[in-house]
Scaffold this motif. Structure first.
Motif, PDB file in Angstrom:
ATOM      1  N   VAL A   1       1.911 -63.306  51.048  1.00 30.77           N
ATOM      2  CA  VAL A   1       3.346 -63.195  50.974  1.00 30.77           C
ATOM      3  C   VAL A   1       3.948 -64.550  51.221  1.00 30.77           C
ATOM      4  CG1 VAL A   1       5.352 -62.253  52.070  1.00 30.77           C
ATOM      5  CG2 VAL A   1       3.298 -60.868  51.776  1.00 30.77           C
ATOM      6  N   HIS A   2       4.807 -64.826  50.426  1.00 25.98           N
ATOM      7  CA  HIS A   2       5.452 -66.111  50.610  1.00 25.98           C
ATOM      8  C   HIS A   2       6.165 -66.102  51.937  1.00 25.98           C
ATOM      9  CE1 HIS A   2       8.081 -69.479  50.129  1.00 25.98           C
ATOM     10  NE2 HIS A   2       7.419 -69.817  49.053  1.00 25.98           N
ATOM     11  N   PRO A   3       5.950 -67.109  52.635  1.00 22.76           N
ATOM     12  CA  PRO A   3       6.525 -67.203  53.974  1.00 22.76           C
ATOM     13  C   PRO A   3       8.021 -67.096  53.932  1.00 22.76           C
ATOM     14  CG  PRO A   3       5.013 -69.012  53.558  1.00 22.76           C
ATOM     15  CD  PRO A   3       5.093 -68.218  52.305  1.00 22.76           C
ATOM     16  N   LEU A   4       8.529 -67.465  52.865  1.00 23.93           N
ATOM     17  CA  LEU A   4       9.974 -67.430  52.812  1.00 23.93           C
ATOM     18  C   LEU A   4      10.457 -66.093  52.348  1.00 23.93           C
ATOM     19  CD1 LEU A   4      10.836 -70.915  51.496  1.00 23.93           C
ATOM     20  CD2 LEU A   4      10.983 -69.989  53.784  1.00 23.93           C
ATOM     21  N   THR A   5       9.569 -65.237  52.253  1.00 21.30           N
ATOM     22  CA  THR A   5       9.991 -63.943  51.816  1.00 21.30           C
ATOM     23  C   THR A   5      11.001 -63.486  52.794  1.00 21.30           C
ATOM     24  OG1 THR A   5       8.181 -63.114  53.011  1.00 21.30           O
ATOM     25  CG2 THR A   5       7.998 -63.091  50.659  1.00 21.30           C
ATOM     26  N   PRO A   6      11.753 -62.671  52.362  1.00 22.91           N
ATOM     27  CA  PRO A   6      12.861 -62.222  53.152  1.00 22.91           C
ATOM     28  C   PRO A   6      12.384 -61.731  54.463  1.00 22.91           C
ATOM     29  CG  PRO A   6      12.341 -60.804  51.376  1.00 22.91           C
ATOM     30  CD  PRO A   6      11.520 -62.033  51.204  1.00 22.91           C
TER      31      PRO A   6
ATOM     32  N   PHE B   1       8.912 -68.778  64.456  1.00 20.40           N
ATOM     33  CA  PHE B   1       7.835 -67.893  64.876  1.00 20.40           C
ATOM     34  C   PHE B   1       8.266 -66.432  64.819  1.00 20.40           C
ATOM     35  CE2 PHE B   1       5.552 -65.612  68.270  1.00 20.40           C
ATOM     36  CZ  PHE B   1       4.276 -65.704  67.743  1.00 20.40           C
ATOM     37  N   MET B   2       9.447 -66.216  65.174  1.00 18.11           N
ATOM     38  CA  MET B   2       9.940 -64.842  65.143  1.00 18.11           C
ATOM     39  C   MET B   2       9.941 -64.324  63.706  1.00 18.11           C
ATOM     40  SD  MET B   2      10.551 -63.508  67.975  1.00 18.11           S
ATOM     41  CE  MET B   2      10.188 -64.188  69.573  1.00 18.11           C
ATOM     42  N   LEU B   3      10.295 -65.175  62.844  1.00 14.18           N
ATOM     43  CA  LEU B   3      10.302 -64.773  61.453  1.00 14.18           C
ATOM     44  C   LEU B   3       8.882 -64.468  61.003  1.00 14.18           C
ATOM     45  CD1 LEU B   3      12.831 -67.378  60.058  1.00 14.18           C
ATOM     46  CD2 LEU B   3      13.180 -64.926  60.345  1.00 14.18           C
ATOM     47  N   TYR B   4       8.045 -65.309  61.444  1.00 16.91           N
ATOM     48  CA  TYR B   4       6.645 -65.126  61.095  1.00 16.91           C
ATOM     49  C   TYR B   4       6.129 -63.819  61.678  1.00 16.91           C
ATOM     50  CZ  TYR B   4       1.606 -65.839  61.263  1.00 16.91           C
ATOM     51  OH  TYR B   4       0.244 -65.691  61.158  1.00 16.91           O
TER      52      TYR B   4
ATOM     53  N   ARG C   1      -1.607 -67.007  67.867  1.00 14.88           N
ATOM     54  CA  ARG C   1      -2.755 -67.811  67.484  1.00 14.88           C
ATOM     55  C   ARG C   1      -2.739 -68.076  65.998  1.00 14.88           C
ATOM     56  NH1 ARG C   1      -6.319 -68.574  71.099  1.00 14.88           N
ATOM     57  NH2 ARG C   1      -6.094 -67.519  73.100  1.00 14.88           N
ATOM     58  N   ARG C   2      -2.389 -67.095  65.338  1.00 13.22           N
ATOM     59  CA  ARG C   2      -2.343 -67.269  63.891  1.00 13.22           C
ATOM     60  C   ARG C   2      -1.291 -68.284  63.515  1.00 13.22           C
ATOM     61  NH1 ARG C   2      -3.083 -61.752  60.614  1.00 13.22           N
ATOM     62  NH2 ARG C   2      -5.056 -61.100  61.525  1.00 13.22           N
ATOM     63  N   TRP C   3      -0.291 -68.202  64.250  1.00 14.19           N
ATOM     64  CA  TRP C   3       0.790 -69.147  63.974  1.00 14.19           C
ATOM     65  C   TRP C   3       0.255 -70.568  64.092  1.00 14.19           C
ATOM     66  CZ3 TRP C   3       5.281 -69.794  61.876  1.00 14.19           C
ATOM     67  CH2 TRP C   3       6.078 -70.881  62.249  1.00 14.19           C
TER      68      TRP C   3
ATOM     69  N   LYS D   1       7.485 -73.665  56.080  1.00 14.20           N
ATOM     70  CA  LYS D   1       8.302 -72.695  55.367  1.00 14.20           C
ATOM     71  C   LYS D   1       9.094 -71.844  56.333  1.00 14.20           C
ATOM     72  CE  LYS D   1       4.994 -72.543  51.633  1.00 14.20           C
ATOM     73  NZ  LYS D   1       3.870 -71.781  51.043  1.00 14.20           N
ATOM     74  N   TYR D   2       8.428 -71.493  57.377  1.00 12.95           N
ATOM     75  CA  TYR D   2       9.126 -70.663  58.358  1.00 12.95           C
ATOM     76  C   TYR D   2      10.161 -71.469  59.128  1.00 12.95           C
ATOM     77  CZ  TYR D   2       5.795 -66.987  57.426  1.00 12.95           C
ATOM     78  OH  TYR D   2       5.057 -66.010  56.811  1.00 12.95           O
ATOM     79  N   TYR D   3       9.790 -72.671  59.376  1.00 12.75           N
ATOM     80  CA  TYR D   3      10.753 -73.517  60.084  1.00 12.75           C
ATOM     81  C   TYR D   3      12.004 -73.702  59.230  1.00 12.75           C
ATOM     82  CZ  TYR D   3       7.543 -74.845  63.785  1.00 12.75           C
ATOM     83  OH  TYR D   3       6.709 -74.833  64.876  1.00 12.75           O
TER      84      TYR D   3
END
Length: 579
Positions: free
Chosen positions: A170-175, A336-339, A365-367, A377-379
């Motif tokens: 999934v694209h990290p920028l996915t909604p 991170f929260m988004l992630y 950890r995955r983060w 992307k998440y940032y």
DNA sequence: CGGCCTTTGAAGATC
DNA sequence: GATCTTCAAAGGCCG
């Protein structure tokens, strides 16, 4: 304050020099962590056992008293409002959200209809994976039973989940539904459901470029509603609002195709008919409802005494009244929260764990194991969220929410008595230990690039083969003490550059002062002491060049095989004594 | 039933 | 400026 994009090139965020990256110290840690997914859970468990810090929980319960309230109702209300708010928000959002945020409703991702192709014609990375990601829970408990420790990939779950792809695709920028919750209550299409969106900067309406549209179009509720899933996977699970389908939720009158991506996603995710006219208090002074706005009834303190001084300072008005009327505007979610929001379901699906605490550890950890790009992307997304948030709530301050939440206490406070801690931690450990000691860890711990391929093609190409990263799941989890637990946090705090974006750069050097750039090298510095010492060579994947660049299908494949090799190798962790 | 647990990051508060 | 604190999400667990 959210950094406003300095007029970067294309719509916001083009040049994200502000994207913070963790420093190399973590890289090191990352490496060790990447070694095996099994460690995810393993470490989590062990760390729980060896927490080096005390959680003298609740030493202060002064604020303990919170007005009892019907959580469900208020929450529901809050969420509904959130959706509407987000709808508006997105409308104004313009280029902010080039990537559509998935609404959190996998059912929106009907493969056939999603045919999500990127503007360039390639299949959207998330188009198909989305489904999997959001529906892992389909049968968590069942998955436990089904799960084969050796190949517990989602593929195994596929018998339940029609479309199963590695969530990492999934694209990290996915909604990412920020601010709130995933309530699916689409309804009467607001007037703003036009292809036109406002440029956040200029405020000028513009038509989103195809590239800004969702690569994978979530089906409109209406469309979805007409589709009966053979497996009934549409059914809400666990009673989570996220999967719940509010009355009329699926009767969206508007054809999905009629909406642009962002609109459809936002509508499907949050817009609710009854939200057309949100309660006054949900409106920000600007009159713009926002998902971040939470019904005051939800998190407000029982009385004024609980209001933080800052609140008082800010609002001379009688606290209570103020509280009642003042909507609770949530903080924008950080990267991170988004992630987390995006990946949680996946982790939950892959593990038997359900406790958020444990899940979060894994996610943490995955983060760290994510590549720079992935994190970037998440940032970026988070940054945009903050931007938008600040635009919507110019006067809002994080401090406004201070005291609105129960105190968390603890946090690396060394003062707490060790003994107590130890007792407690062990107890907790048990708590987090699922009956089943293994977690089909998803992959990611091996390196983000594996987890989130630039394109799903690789994964799709070989459906039979589980997502690359999933292979690691085959490794049984072994509990090893890992003193790190809190320590990590401790370190992070210590080395936290604070104000600067690159927080958690724990210890590492850093660069922090200036804006971190994406071009971070892999083996830089490094020495992240807090993590377990590997007794095994570090997988090259950790150092793979792809770390520096978006993973290609080739990389994926290559890495995949590499992982396969590694899987067979037992991992052993040696805990490093905490000091 | 409310709070804790857990994670990272952002921002405010404090020193 | 460095450090500390709070909050954001989430859901099981515990008192």
């Amino acid at each position: 304050m959210p950094q406003l994009n300095g007029g970067g090139g294309d719509d916001l965020g083009a040049n994200d020099e502000m994207i913070p990256f963790k420093d190399e110290g973590e890289q090191e840690e990352k490496i060790s962590e990447n070694v095996s997914a099994e460690r995810d859970l393993d470490d989590v468990k062990s760390s729980l056992v060896n927490e080096s810090e005390n959680n003298s929980s609740s030493s202060d319960s002064e604020q303990a008293e919170r007005r009892p309230q019907t959580r469900a109702d208020s929450e529901s209300y809050e969420k509904a409002r959130d959706y509407f708010s987000e709808a508006l928000r997105r409308q104004q959002d313009g280029g902010l959200f080039k990537s559509p945020r998935y609404p959190g409703y996998p059912f929106l991702m009907i493969p056939d209809l999603t045919n999500s192709y990127l503007s360039n014609g390639s299949l959207s990375p998330s188009a198909r994976t989305y489904l999997q990601m959001k529906w892992p829970i389909l049968d968590c408990s069942a998955s436990a039973g089904i799960k084969d420790s050796r190949s517990p990939t989602l593929g195994h779950l596929s018998n339940k989940v029609p479309v199963v792809q590695h969530a990492h695709h999934v694209h990290p920028l996915t909604p990412l539904i920020t601010y709130s919750n995933e309530h699916f209550s689409p309804g009467t299409p607001p007037s703003h459901l036009s292809p036109e969106i406002l440029d956040p900067k200029t405020g000028i309406p513009r038509t989103p470029h195809p590239s800004e549209l969702s690569p994978y179009y979530p089906l409109s509720p209406g469309a979805v509603g007409s589709i009966a899933h053979p497996l009934g996977w549409l059914m809400p699970q666990q009673g989570q609002p996220m999967y719940s389908i509010p009355p009329g939720g699926f009767r969206h009158p508007y054809p999905a195709l009629a909406m642009n991506a962002s609109m459809s996603s936002l509508v499907s995710s949050r817009f609710s008919p009854h939200m057309v006219t949100p309660p006054p208090h949900s409106l920000h002074q600007t009159g713009i409802p926002h998902p971040a706005i939470v019904s005051p009834a939800i998190k407000q303190e029982p009385s004024g005494d609980n209001i933080s001084p800052s609140m008082h300072a800010k609002s001379p008005v009688p606290p209570k009244k103020e509280e009642d009327k003042k909507p609770h505007i949530k903080k924008p979610l950080n990267a991170f929260m988004l992630y987390m929001k995006e990946m949680r379901a996946k982790v939950v699906a892959e593990c038997t764990l359900k406790e958020s605490a444990a899940i979060n550890q894994i996610l943490g950890r995955r983060w760290h194991s994510l590549s720079r790009e992935e994190q970037a992307k998440y940032y970026e997304l988070a940054r945009k969220e903050r931007q938008l948030h600040s635009q919507l709530y110019p006067g809002w301050s994080a401090r406004d929410n201070y005291g609105k939440r129960k105190k968390r206490k603890r946090d690396n406070k060394p003062d707490s008595k060790p003994e107590d801690f130890s007792i407690r931690s062990k107890k907790q450990c048990l708590q987090y230990l699922p009956s089943e000691k293994r977690c089909d860890s998803p992959a990611s711990s091996h390196g983000s690039m594996l987890d989130s391929p630039a394109t799903p093609s690789a994964a799709l190409a070989s459906p039979a083969a589980p997502a690359a990263t999933h292979s690691e799941q085959a490794q049984p989890l072994s509990l090893t003490t890992k003193p790190e637990g809190r320590m990590h946090h401790h370190f992070s705090l210590a080395g936290k550059p604070s104000g600067s974006s690159s927080s958690s750069s724990s210890t590492s050097s850093s660069s922090s002062s200036s804006q971190p750039t994406i071009s971070l090298p892999i083996g830089t510095s490094g020495s992240q002491p807090t993590t377990p010492i590997l007794t095994r060579p570090i997988p090259f994947t950790s150092l793979h060049p792809s770390m520096l660049s978006p993973p290609s299908p080739f990389h994926q494949a290559a890495l995949h095989s590499h992982h396969a090799l590694f899987q067979s190798q037992p991992l052993s962790l040696v805990t490093k004594p905490t000091e």
